[in-house]
Structures are given as structure tokens and as C-alpha cells.
Design a protein around this motif. Structure first.
Motif: not given
Length: 123
Positions: A68, A70, A72
Motif C-alpha cells: 500500500t 501513501y 502526499s
């Protein structure tokens, strides 16, 4: 050698086999993770597509699926990925300025990679 000593006891061969199977069941699940390396982010690359849009891609090495990612660092980041590869599409906050995108990945065991960053000028 332990098997011999159990067979020679009053428990008999059947009980010795059951004792060995029972011992195997008591092995903690954390032992299955022993030696597993955390995921590593490789080949991170971002590119401006114009009109305040950008595209980033990266691949993951090590760890265990599913991974997974993430993302930003920019406005309206959406990501998708499979099989150790991840992509993101986003909108830059301000056209013509330096933009930095950050990513961290976790694997199926919950191990996290070191964060990776890529900077570019958004067109």
C-alpha cells in the motif's frame, strides 16, 4: 533424539507424534516474519503534464504483498497500483513552482519503507 526418548517413554509412538504436532502449532506467528526485509521504494519518478497536472510512478522491492502506498505533498493526489508498482495523479498547488511529492509504502506484514521524495517544477 527427542523422538527416540518420547518413543521409549510410556506415552508410545502415537503420543510422541501428537506431542510433536502440538509443539509445531505453538510456534508464534511472528516467527513467520523472521528474516523478512521491509519494502524499499525504487525508481520514483514524477513528471509535470501541464495545466497544473502531474504523474508519478514508482516500484517496490522487498517486503510481501499486498503493498500500500501513501502519497502526499501536493493537492488532490489520487493513487492506484498493483503487483509492487504504484502510480499517482495529482494537481499542483501553484503552476510554475517547485513541487515535492512524498511516498511511503507498507507491505502485507505492516512493515514500512523509508520515505522517498521527488521534486519537480509544475507546468
Amino acid at each position: 533424539m527427542k523422538l527416540r526418548s518420547l518413543r521409549s517413554s510410556r506415552l508410545g509412538a502415537g503420543a510422541a507424534t501428537a506431542a510433536l504436532i502440538g509443539a509445531a502449532v505453538l510456534v508464534p506467528a511472528s516467527a513467520a516474519r523472521a528474516g523478512t526485509e521491509p519494502p524499499i521504494i525504487a525508481g520514483l519518478y514524477c513528471n509535470s503534464w501541464g495545466a497544473n497536472q502531474f504523474f508519478c510512478s514508482m516500484s517496490v522491492e522487498g517486503g510481501i504483498s499486498p503493498w500500500t502506498s501513501y502519497w502526499s505533498g501536493a493537492a488532490n493526489v489520487s493513487s492506484f497500483g498493483s503487483h509492487g508498482e504504484s502510480y499517482t495523479l495529482g494537481t499542483c498547488t501553484t503552476q510554475g513552482l517547485y513541487t515535492q511529492v512524498n511516498v511511503v509504502t507498507s507491505d502485507g506484514y505492516g512493515y514500512y519503507s523509508a520515505p522517498a521524495s521527488f521534486g519537480f517544477t509544475c507546468a
